[in-house]
Every structure is written in structure tokens, then in C-alpha cells.
Design a protein around this motif. Structure first.
Motif, PDB file in Angstrom:
ATOM      1  N   ASP A  94      87.645  24.488 -43.763  1.00 17.35           N
ATOM      2  CA  ASP A  94      87.096  24.223 -42.434  1.00 17.35           C
ATOM      3  C   ASP A  94      85.669  24.747 -42.306  1.00 17.35           C
ATOM      4  O   ASP A  94      84.851  24.157 -41.605  1.00 17.35           O
ATOM      5  CB  ASP A  94      87.969  24.874 -41.355  1.00 17.35           C
ATOM      6  N   LEU A  95      85.383  25.865 -42.976  1.00 20.58           N
ATOM      7  CA  LEU A  95      84.080  26.517 -42.833  1.00 20.58           C
ATOM      8  C   LEU A  95      83.054  26.039 -43.857  1.00 20.58           C
ATOM      9  O   LEU A  95      81.953  26.565 -43.915  1.00 20.58           O
ATOM     10  CB  LEU A  95      84.246  28.038 -42.945  1.00 20.58           C
ATOM     11  N   LYS A  96      83.421  25.051 -44.661  1.00 24.67           N
ATOM     12  CA  LYS A  96      82.465  24.519 -45.637  1.00 24.67           C
ATOM     13  C   LYS A  96      81.278  23.868 -44.958  1.00 24.67           C
ATOM     14  O   LYS A  96      80.136  24.018 -45.388  1.00 24.67           O
ATOM     15  CB  LYS A  96      83.147  23.483 -46.534  1.00 24.67           C
ATOM     16  N   TYR A  97      81.529  23.114 -43.889  1.00 19.47           N
ATOM     17  CA  TYR A  97      80.491  22.293 -43.293  1.00 19.47           C
ATOM     18  C   TYR A  97      80.241  22.603 -41.821  1.00 19.47           C
ATOM     19  O   TYR A  97      79.487  21.890 -41.158  1.00 19.47           O
ATOM     20  CB  TYR A  97      80.875  20.815 -43.411  1.00 19.47           C
ATOM     21  N   ALA A  98      80.874  23.643 -41.279  1.00 20.51           N
ATOM     22  CA  ALA A  98      80.736  23.921 -39.853  1.00 20.51           C
ATOM     23  C   ALA A  98      81.174  25.357 -39.577  1.00 20.51           C
ATOM     24  O   ALA A  98      81.423  26.132 -40.495  1.00 20.51           O
ATOM     25  CB  ALA A  98      81.595  22.935 -39.048  1.00 20.51           C
ATOM     26  N   VAL A  99      81.267  25.709 -38.292  1.00 24.43           N
ATOM     27  CA  VAL A  99      81.907  26.957 -37.899  1.00 24.43           C
ATOM     28  C   VAL A  99      83.277  26.586 -37.339  1.00 24.43           C
ATOM     29  O   VAL A  99      83.486  25.457 -36.885  1.00 24.43           O
ATOM     30  CB  VAL A  99      81.070  27.732 -36.864  1.00 24.43           C
ATOM     31  N   GLY A 100      84.229  27.534 -37.392  1.00 30.93           N
ATOM     32  CA  GLY A 100      85.599  27.187 -37.066  1.00 30.93           C
ATOM     33  C   GLY A 100      86.176  27.941 -35.888  1.00 30.93           C
ATOM     34  O   GLY A 100      85.919  29.138 -35.708  1.00 30.93           O
ATOM     35  N   HIS A 101      86.974  27.225 -35.099  1.00 31.00           N
ATOM     36  CA  HIS A 101      87.665  27.809 -33.955  1.00 31.00           C
ATOM     37  C   HIS A 101      88.988  28.409 -34.402  1.00 31.00           C
ATOM     38  O   HIS A 101      89.783  27.747 -35.078  1.00 31.00           O
ATOM     39  CB  HIS A 101      87.918  26.720 -32.914  1.00 31.00           C
ATOM     40  N   PHE A 102      89.217  29.687 -34.057  1.00 28.16           N
ATOM     41  CA  PHE A 102      90.489  30.320 -34.368  1.00 28.16           C
ATOM     42  C   PHE A 102      91.595  29.645 -33.563  1.00 28.16           C
ATOM     43  O   PHE A 102      91.546  29.620 -32.331  1.00 28.16           O
ATOM     44  CB  PHE A 102      90.458  31.812 -34.020  1.00 28.16           C
ATOM     45  N   GLU A 103      92.558  29.112 -34.254  1.00 25.79           N
ATOM     46  CA  GLU A 103      93.673  28.467 -33.577  1.00 25.79           C
ATOM     47  C   GLU A 103      94.422  29.478 -32.718  1.00 25.79           C
ATOM     48  O   GLU A 103      94.483  30.660 -33.031  1.00 25.79           O
ATOM     49  CB  GLU A 103      94.618  27.830 -34.594  1.00 25.79           C
ATOM     50  N   ASN A 104      94.978  28.995 -31.624  1.00 31.33           N
ATOM     51  CA  ASN A 104      95.724  29.822 -30.673  1.00 31.33           C
ATOM     52  C   ASN A 104      94.832  30.753 -29.856  1.00 31.33           C
ATOM     53  O   ASN A 104      95.334  31.683 -29.218  1.00 31.33           O
ATOM     54  CB  ASN A 104      96.821  30.640 -31.382  1.00 31.33           C
ATOM     55  N   THR A 105      93.516  30.527 -29.888  1.00 32.51           N
ATOM     56  CA  THR A 105      92.634  31.222 -28.952  1.00 32.51           C
ATOM     57  C   THR A 105      92.124  30.186 -27.950  1.00 32.51           C
ATOM     58  O   THR A 105      92.268  28.979 -28.170  1.00 32.51           O
ATOM     59  CB  THR A 105      91.446  31.909 -29.655  1.00 32.51           C
ATOM     60  N   ALA A 106      91.543  30.662 -26.849  1.00 32.35           N
ATOM     61  CA  ALA A 106      91.128  29.774 -25.766  1.00 32.35           C
ATOM     62  C   ALA A 106      90.091  28.750 -26.231  1.00 32.35           C
ATOM     63  O   ALA A 106      89.393  28.950 -27.228  1.00 32.35           O
ATOM     64  CB  ALA A 106      90.564  30.588 -24.608  1.00 32.35           C
ATOM     65  N   MET A 107      90.004  27.664 -25.487  1.00 36.13           N
ATOM     66  CA  MET A 107      88.970  26.665 -25.710  1.00 36.13           C
ATOM     67  C   MET A 107      87.772  26.998 -24.819  1.00 36.13           C
ATOM     68  O   MET A 107      87.889  27.780 -23.871  1.00 36.13           O
ATOM     69  CB  MET A 107      89.511  25.270 -25.388  1.00 36.13           C
ATOM     70  N   PRO A 108      86.609  26.423 -25.102  1.00 36.46           N
ATOM     71  CA  PRO A 108      85.408  26.715 -24.303  1.00 36.46           C
ATOM     72  C   PRO A 108      85.638  26.490 -22.810  1.00 36.46           C
ATOM     73  O   PRO A 108      86.208  25.482 -22.405  1.00 36.46           O
ATOM     74  CB  PRO A 108      84.374  25.733 -24.862  1.00 36.46           C
ATOM     75  N   GLY A 109      85.194  27.457 -22.010  1.00 36.58           N
ATOM     76  CA  GLY A 109      85.288  27.339 -20.561  1.00 36.58           C
ATOM     77  C   GLY A 109      86.605  27.789 -19.980  1.00 36.58           C
ATOM     78  O   GLY A 109      86.703  28.016 -18.771  1.00 36.58           O
ATOM     79  N   GLU A 110      87.619  27.959 -20.816  1.00 32.42           N
ATOM     80  CA  GLU A 110      88.929  28.372 -20.327  1.00 32.42           C
ATOM     81  C   GLU A 110      88.995  29.883 -20.157  1.00 32.42           C
ATOM     82  O   GLU A 110      88.277  30.632 -20.822  1.00 32.42           O
ATOM     83  CB  GLU A 110      90.033  27.946 -21.304  1.00 32.42           C
ATOM     84  N   SER A 111      89.893  30.350 -19.282  1.00 35.93           N
ATOM     85  CA  SER A 111      90.169  31.777 -19.187  1.00 35.93           C
ATOM     86  C   SER A 111      90.803  32.203 -20.505  1.00 35.93           C
ATOM     87  O   SER A 111      91.723  31.559 -21.002  1.00 35.93           O
ATOM     88  CB  SER A 111      91.123  32.063 -18.028  1.00 35.93           C
ATOM     89  N   GLY A 112      90.303  33.269 -21.072  1.00 35.67           N
ATOM     90  CA  GLY A 112      90.783  33.702 -22.370  1.00 35.67           C
ATOM     91  C   GLY A 112      89.634  33.900 -23.330  1.00 35.67           C
ATOM     92  O   GLY A 112      88.459  33.824 -22.950  1.00 35.67           O
ATOM     93  N   ASN A 113      89.963  34.123 -24.583  1.00 35.21           N
ATOM     94  CA  ASN A 113      88.981  34.475 -25.596  1.00 35.21           C
ATOM     95  C   ASN A 113      88.758  33.303 -26.557  1.00 35.21           C
ATOM     96  O   ASN A 113      89.609  33.005 -27.398  1.00 35.21           O
ATOM     97  CB  ASN A 113      89.475  35.706 -26.359  1.00 35.21           C
ATOM     98  N   PHE A 114      87.634  32.616 -26.423  1.00 32.90           N
ATOM     99  CA  PHE A 114      87.261  31.510 -27.309  1.00 32.90           C
ATOM    100  C   PHE A 114      86.618  32.113 -28.557  1.00 32.90           C
ATOM    101  O   PHE A 114      85.506  32.631 -28.517  1.00 32.90           O
ATOM    102  CB  PHE A 114      86.286  30.585 -26.579  1.00 32.90           C
ATOM    103  N   CYS A 115      87.339  32.076 -29.680  1.00 36.75           N
ATOM    104  CA  CYS A 115      86.912  32.778 -30.895  1.00 36.75           C
ATOM    105  C   CYS A 115      86.453  31.796 -31.974  1.00 36.75           C
ATOM    106  O   CYS A 115      87.141  30.821 -32.271  1.00 36.75           O
ATOM    107  CB  CYS A 115      88.052  33.636 -31.432  1.00 36.75           C
ATOM    108  N   VAL A 116      85.309  32.101 -32.569  1.00 37.37           N
ATOM    109  CA  VAL A 116      84.697  31.219 -33.560  1.00 37.37           C
ATOM    110  C   VAL A 116      84.231  32.028 -34.767  1.00 37.37           C
ATOM    111  O   VAL A 116      83.619  33.095 -34.607  1.00 37.37           O
ATOM    112  CB  VAL A 116      83.491  30.467 -32.956  1.00 37.37           C
TER     113      VAL A 116
END
Length: 215
Positions: A111-133
Motif C-alpha cells: 500500500d505504501l509503495k506509491y502513496a501514504v496509507g490509512h490505518f484501517e479501523n481508524t476514523a475517516m477524514p472529518g469524522e469524530s475520532g483519530n484519522f491515522c495515516v
């Protein structure tokens, strides 16, 4: 004679290794451009993005956006397909370090070969919670977070998605052990956590950047 032949062989091997490294880097940059162009076009089609007015898009090779546009403009139904199947889930922008990068789902090496990756089971952008990348700093495939240490309190991190554009303000920067996963724990408010290895090339620790959603 043998020494000369051996020397030439070593030079050839060195050139091949360098050539492979350049090729891998080129393919990584090409894939990243494709991810960005596709997702920018998707956001444009659903009214969340203006390619003509966006400095990041205009600074890249315009042929990327044009190629995607040619695929979509005559078939609106394909827009829906790209939204559903496109690997990118967001575009991350950090003005301080002049970074614009596609965010994909997952943090495995592939996943990190060509981009940065979102940690699964963490919040999405703008949502309450922790959006981890997560992203690499110095790596064969990508160096998208190589300047992450330049961020300071008050800097802005922007996440563009199909649901809107969300701006976060950096409030903390720290270095932790790789085992300190508490930085990924959920938060009550909408926050963002960026994770990368540090020091560059040594990677014994993790550099953590945290931000809060700006209202």
C-alpha cells in the motif's frame, strides 16, 4: 587482465543497480500521479474539486488529468465506478512542506509503495475520532513524508475527500518507540495522526504529528 575484467563487471553491476533504483522511483512517481489524477477527477465530477483553480493540480503534468478526463467525460456512469473502485480514498495536502499525495486504504508495504496509507479501523477524514495515516520518509518506492519533521504547531494539514475538504491544525509533534501504538487510539474529537519512521534511513523510532480539525 582478470582484474580489469572484474573491475568492468563491478561497474556494470553498479550501473544496473542504479538503473533499477531509478526505474522503481519513476514507476512510483507515475503511479502516484495516476492515483492523484483519477481521484481529483472524481472529486471534480461530484463537485468537490476545481482542478483549474487548484495550484497543486496545475503544477503537475496536465496530461494526467486530461487522460482521466477523456475516459470519463463521455460516460458519466464511469464516474460512479471510479468512485467505488478507485484505490485512493483522499488527497492529503501539507502546504508547509509542499506535499500533495494520494491516501490509500491500508498500511502494508504494497500500500505504501506509491502513496501514504490509512490505518484501517481508524476514523475517516472529518469524522469524530483519530484519522491515522502512515508514510515513508526515505525508501526505494516513496519519500512522501521525508520532510514531515519540518512541521510545527499551528501548521495546516488538509484532507480532501468525496464528503468535503477538512483542515487540521498541528498541535503536537513527538518521537516514540515503534511499540507505542497508543498514538493510534480513538479520540473523542476529530483529529489526525501522521506516522513515519525516524531517523531517516535508521528508522529506530516513529515520528508522530497530531492535529485537530479546524472549525
Amino acid at each position: 587482465m582478470r582484474r580489469r575484467t572484474f573491475g568492468i563487471l563491478l561497474i556494470l553491476i553498479g550501473c544496473i543497480i542504479i538503473g533499477i533504483a531509478f526505474y522503481i522511483r519513476y514507476m512510483g512517481e507515475r503511479k502516484q500521479k495516476e492515483l492523484l489524477a483519477e481521484y481529483e477527477r472524481v472529486l471534480y465530477e461530484i463537485g468537490q474539486y476545481n482542478i483549474e483553480d487548484n495550484g497543486a493540480a496545475s503544477s503537475r503534468d496536465e496530461t494526467d488529468a486530461v487522460a482521466v478526463d477523456n475516459n470519463l467525460e463521455n460516460n458519466p456512469e464511469e464516474v460512479k465506478s471510479v468512485v467505488e473502485n478507485n484505490k485512493a480514498i483522499a488527497i492529503l495536502e501539507i502546504p508547509r512542506i509542499e506535499l500533495t499525495v494520494a491516501v490509500v486504504q491500508g498500511t502494508e508495504p504494497k500500500d505504501l509503495k506509491y502513496a501514504v496509507g490509512h490505518f484501517e479501523n481508524t476514523a475517516m477524514p472529518g469524522e469524530s475520532g483519530n484519522f491515522c495515516v502512515a508514510g515513508h520518509r526515505s525508501y526505494t518506492y516513496s519519500e512522501y513524508f521525508n520532510r514531515l519533521d519540518e512541521l510545527e504547531k499551528g501548521d495546516t494539514i488538509i484532507a480532501k475527500t468525496e464528503k468535503g475538504t477538512f483542515e487540521y491544525e498541528v498541535y503536537e509533534k513527538m518521537v516514540v518507540e515503534p511499540t507505542e501504538v497508543a498514538v493510534l487510539e480513538p479520540t473523542k474529537e476529530a483529529t489526525i495522526t501522521l506516522v513515519t519512521c525516524t531517523p531517516i534511513r535508521v528508522a529506530t523510532h516513529r515520528l508522530i504529528i497530531k492535529g485537530r480539525l479546524m472549525q
